[in-house]
Design a protein around this motif. Structure first.
Motif, PDB file in Angstrom:
ATOM      1  N   ILE A   1       0.675  -1.217  -0.004  1.00 59.87           N
ATOM      2  CA  ILE A   1       0.007  -0.142  -0.163  1.00 59.87           C
ATOM      3  C   ILE A   1       0.793   1.207  -0.147  1.00 59.87           C
ATOM      4  CG2 ILE A   1      -1.598   1.533   1.307  1.00 59.87           C
ATOM      5  CD1 ILE A   1      -2.957  -1.390   2.197  1.00 59.87           C
ATOM      6  N   ALA A   2       1.917   1.346   0.832  1.00 64.78           N
ATOM      7  CA  ALA A   2       2.686   2.249   0.875  1.00 64.78           C
ATOM      8  C   ALA A   2       3.310   2.415  -0.478  1.00 64.78           C
ATOM      9  CB  ALA A   2       3.951   2.300   1.992  1.00 64.78           C
ATOM     10  N   GLY A   3       3.822   1.568  -0.999  1.00 63.02           N
ATOM     11  CA  GLY A   3       4.242   1.659  -2.260  1.00 63.02           C
ATOM     12  C   GLY A   3       3.419   2.023  -3.473  1.00 63.02           C
ATOM     13  N   ILE A   4       2.347   1.690  -3.695  1.00 61.58           N
ATOM     14  CA  ILE A   4       1.280   2.235  -4.362  1.00 61.58           C
ATOM     15  C   ILE A   4       1.090   3.682  -4.090  1.00 61.58           C
ATOM     16  CG2 ILE A   4      -0.870   1.940  -5.329  1.00 61.58           C
ATOM     17  CD1 ILE A   4       0.774  -0.201  -6.137  1.00 61.58           C
ATOM     18  N   LEU A   5       0.860   3.879  -2.956  1.00 59.79           N
ATOM     19  CA  LEU A   5       0.737   5.233  -2.708  1.00 59.79           C
ATOM     20  C   LEU A   5       1.834   6.355  -3.086  1.00 59.79           C
ATOM     21  CD1 LEU A   5      -1.236   5.314   0.884  1.00 59.79           C
ATOM     22  CD2 LEU A   5      -2.273   5.760  -1.269  1.00 59.79           C
ATOM     23  N   THR A   6       3.101   5.851  -2.739  1.00 54.97           N
ATOM     24  CA  THR A   6       4.090   6.730  -3.511  1.00 54.97           C
ATOM     25  C   THR A   6       4.294   6.693  -4.753  1.00 54.97           C
ATOM     26  OG1 THR A   6       5.401   5.741  -1.365  1.00 54.97           O
ATOM     27  CG2 THR A   6       6.774   6.935  -3.150  1.00 54.97           C
ATOM     28  N   ALA A   7       3.843   5.678  -5.473  1.00 58.74           N
ATOM     29  CA  ALA A   7       3.927   5.734  -7.184  1.00 58.74           C
ATOM     30  C   ALA A   7       2.703   6.581  -7.468  1.00 58.74           C
ATOM     31  CB  ALA A   7       3.535   4.152  -7.496  1.00 58.74           C
ATOM     32  N   ILE A   8       1.738   6.723  -6.781  1.00 59.13           N
ATOM     33  CA  ILE A   8       0.676   7.551  -7.307  1.00 59.13           C
ATOM     34  C   ILE A   8       1.214   9.014  -7.079  1.00 59.13           C
ATOM     35  CG2 ILE A   8      -1.656   8.457  -6.677  1.00 59.13           C
ATOM     36  CD1 ILE A   8      -2.535   5.550  -6.087  1.00 59.13           C
ATOM     37  N   VAL A   9       1.796   9.500  -5.958  1.00 60.08           N
ATOM     38  CA  VAL A   9       2.493  10.589  -5.780  1.00 60.08           C
ATOM     39  C   VAL A   9       3.348  10.884  -6.848  1.00 60.08           C
ATOM     40  CG1 VAL A   9       3.863  12.148  -4.117  1.00 60.08           C
ATOM     41  CG2 VAL A   9       2.005  10.842  -3.165  1.00 60.08           C
ATOM     42  N   PHE A  10       4.322   9.994  -7.267  1.00 59.61           N
ATOM     43  CA  PHE A  10       5.264  10.150  -8.377  1.00 59.61           C
ATOM     44  C   PHE A  10       4.520  10.513  -9.527  1.00 59.61           C
ATOM     45  CE2 PHE A  10       8.672   6.879  -6.538  1.00 59.61           C
ATOM     46  CZ  PHE A  10       9.107   7.966  -5.459  1.00 59.61           C
ATOM     47  N   SER A  11       3.666   9.804  -9.804  1.00 61.65           N
ATOM     48  CA  SER A  11       2.760  10.161 -11.229  1.00 61.65           C
ATOM     49  C   SER A  11       2.157  11.243 -11.162  1.00 61.65           C
ATOM     50  CB  SER A  11       1.797   8.874 -11.354  1.00 61.65           C
ATOM     51  OG  SER A  11       0.809   8.853 -10.417  1.00 61.65           O
ATOM     52  N   LEU A  12       1.900  12.058 -10.219  1.00 60.74           N
ATOM     53  CA  LEU A  12       1.179  13.191 -10.102  1.00 60.74           C
ATOM     54  C   LEU A  12       2.225  14.353 -10.203  1.00 60.74           C
ATOM     55  CD1 LEU A  12      -1.475  12.553  -7.237  1.00 60.74           C
ATOM     56  CD2 LEU A  12      -1.955  12.831  -9.799  1.00 60.74           C
ATOM     57  N   MET A  13       3.386  14.036  -9.952  1.00 57.78           N
ATOM     58  CA  MET A  13       4.368  15.131  -9.891  1.00 57.78           C
ATOM     59  C   MET A  13       5.096  14.970 -11.347  1.00 57.78           C
ATOM     60  SD  MET A  13       6.264  14.403  -6.095  1.00 57.78           S
ATOM     61  CE  MET A  13       7.674  14.937  -6.447  1.00 57.78           C
ATOM     62  N   LEU A  14       5.361  13.734 -11.818  1.00 59.36           N
ATOM     63  CA  LEU A  14       6.052  13.635 -12.950  1.00 59.36           C
ATOM     64  C   LEU A  14       5.534  14.590 -14.195  1.00 59.36           C
ATOM     65  CD1 LEU A  14       6.838   9.816 -12.782  1.00 59.36           C
ATOM     66  CD2 LEU A  14       8.421  11.644 -12.643  1.00 59.36           C
ATOM     67  N   PRO A  15       4.309  14.516 -14.507  1.00 59.98           N
ATOM     68  CA  PRO A  15       4.415  15.492 -15.632  1.00 59.98           C
ATOM     69  C   PRO A  15       4.970  16.813 -15.922  1.00 59.98           C
ATOM     70  CG  PRO A  15       2.135  14.175 -15.319  1.00 59.98           C
ATOM     71  CD  PRO A  15       3.150  14.114 -14.020  1.00 59.98           C
ATOM     72  N   THR A  16       4.564  17.475 -14.551  1.00 60.69           N
ATOM     73  CA  THR A  16       5.335  18.888 -14.430  1.00 60.69           C
ATOM     74  C   THR A  16       6.703  18.877 -14.370  1.00 60.69           C
ATOM     75  OG1 THR A  16       3.337  19.465 -12.941  1.00 60.69           O
ATOM     76  CG2 THR A  16       5.282  20.921 -13.024  1.00 60.69           C
ATOM     77  N   ILE A  17       7.208  17.680 -13.952  1.00 65.06           N
ATOM     78  CA  ILE A  17       8.825  17.727 -13.704  1.00 65.06           C
ATOM     79  C   ILE A  17       9.406  17.286 -15.349  1.00 65.06           C
ATOM     80  CG2 ILE A  17      10.845  16.277 -13.124  1.00 65.06           C
ATOM     81  CD1 ILE A  17       9.061  15.846 -10.406  1.00 65.06           C
ATOM     82  N   ILE A  18       8.640  16.341 -15.962  1.00 67.19           N
ATOM     83  CA  ILE A  18       8.994  15.952 -17.326  1.00 67.19           C
ATOM     84  C   ILE A  18       9.005  17.093 -17.976  1.00 67.19           C
ATOM     85  CG2 ILE A  18       8.694  14.327 -19.176  1.00 67.19           C
ATOM     86  CD1 ILE A  18       7.797  12.257 -16.958  1.00 67.19           C
ATOM     87  N   ASN A  19       7.910  17.886 -18.388  1.00 69.29           N
ATOM     88  CA  ASN A  19       7.814  19.013 -19.131  1.00 69.29           C
ATOM     89  C   ASN A  19       8.673  20.226 -18.730  1.00 69.29           C
ATOM     90  OD1 ASN A  19       5.416  17.731 -20.564  1.00 69.29           O
ATOM     91  ND2 ASN A  19       3.979  18.386 -19.305  1.00 69.29           N
ATOM     92  N   THR A  20       8.888  20.483 -17.646  1.00 67.65           N
ATOM     93  CA  THR A  20       9.732  21.528 -17.128  1.00 67.65           C
ATOM     94  C   THR A  20      11.060  21.038 -17.688  1.00 67.65           C
ATOM     95  OG1 THR A  20       8.449  22.229 -15.569  1.00 67.65           O
ATOM     96  CG2 THR A  20      10.736  23.031 -15.352  1.00 67.65           C
ATOM     97  N   LEU A  21      11.499  20.001 -17.316  1.00 66.39           N
ATOM     98  CA  LEU A  21      13.109  19.557 -17.747  1.00 66.39           C
ATOM     99  C   LEU A  21      13.154  19.458 -19.110  1.00 66.39           C
ATOM    100  CD1 LEU A  21      13.983  16.821 -14.848  1.00 66.39           C
ATOM    101  CD2 LEU A  21      14.968  19.298 -15.048  1.00 66.39           C
ATOM    102  N   ASP A  22      12.073  18.823 -19.814  1.00 62.04           N
ATOM    103  CA  ASP A  22      12.105  18.697 -21.439  1.00 62.04           C
ATOM    104  C   ASP A  22      12.728  20.206 -21.916  1.00 62.04           C
ATOM    105  OD1 ASP A  22      12.444  17.027 -23.237  1.00 62.04           O
ATOM    106  OD2 ASP A  22       9.965  17.563 -23.906  1.00 62.04           O
ATOM    107  N   LYS A  23      11.959  21.010 -21.519  1.00 65.10           N
ATOM    108  CA  LYS A  23      12.259  22.393 -22.110  1.00 65.10           C
ATOM    109  C   LYS A  23      13.695  22.927 -21.813  1.00 65.10           C
ATOM    110  CE  LYS A  23       7.420  24.051 -21.199  1.00 65.10           C
ATOM    111  NZ  LYS A  23       6.598  24.965 -20.332  1.00 65.10           N
ATOM    112  N   HIS A  24      14.384  22.599 -20.821  1.00 66.22           N
ATOM    113  CA  HIS A  24      15.474  22.973 -20.490  1.00 66.22           C
ATOM    114  C   HIS A  24      16.698  22.077 -20.730  1.00 66.22           C
ATOM    115  CE1 HIS A  24      13.590  26.490 -18.611  1.00 66.22           C
ATOM    116  NE2 HIS A  24      12.908  25.705 -17.883  1.00 66.22           N
TER     117      HIS A  24
END
Length: 181
Positions: A155-178
């Motif tokens: 459960i902790a692993g899945i919850l952490t994965a969901i947090v990652f997946s919510l953060m990743l689009p912003t991180i990926i798009n921001t880093l991709d630009k730079h």
């Protein structure tokens, strides 16, 4: 151009390996059922970022370096060091190949599937390391306690994965630009 990209990938992997070590030290331990502690950490995020941008083997290398340095600082070298480093390596490989398989989609639903699959694999590998350490050193209260802790660990692993997946689009798009790797 290829040489510039390699330099950027090496720099990204190095910075992310260092970030992995720092985030691993900021992990939170929570008491889980039957006396085991549950470690909640976002240290896998740098491995995921490198795997997404540079591919599975760069992600694996980042996970290896970050986890190995963290193990050296915290515990030194032991018979089970490789077992504790392996999950970070497998996370990089898993995410890298899943990201490619899903055509590099940054949709939160697809990223959730990818991160959940890698988290399940990492949890299984970490639980296996705990079982082997129990056999070798007797660190944990019992085999049974480790097995009873599996649901809360998953459960902790899945919850952490969901947090990652919510953060990743912003991180990926921001880093991709730079980064332009």
């Amino acid at each position: 151009m290829q040489k510039t990209n390699n330099i950027k990938m090496i720099c990204l992997a190095g910075v992310m390996a260092a970030l992995y070590v720092c985030l691993d030290f900021l992990a939170v331990s929570v008491s889980a059922p039957f006396g085991n502690d549950l470690k909640i950490s976002i240290s896998g995020l740098p491995v995921i970022i490198v795997a997404v941008f540079c591919g599975p083997w760069w992600g694996a290398a980042t996970g290896f370096i970050g986890a190995f340095i963290g193990q050296l600082i915290t515990y030194g070298i032991s018979a089970t060091t490789v077992l504790w480093v392996l999950p970070a390596v497998v996370r990089g490989i898993t995410i890298g190949y899943l990201f490619r398989a899903f055509k590099k989609s940054t949709k939160p639903g697809i990223l959730t599937i990818e991160t959940c699959i890698s988290s399940l694999i990492v949890t299984i590998l970490n639980t296996g390391a705990m079982l082997i350490e129990q056999k070798l050193y007797g660190y944990y209260s019992s085999y049974l306690a480790i097995f009873f802790a599996i649901p809360s660990r998953l459960i902790a692993g899945i919850l952490t994965a969901i947090v990652f997946s919510l953060m990743l689009p912003t991180i990926i798009n921001t880093l991709d630009k730079h980064l332009k790797i």
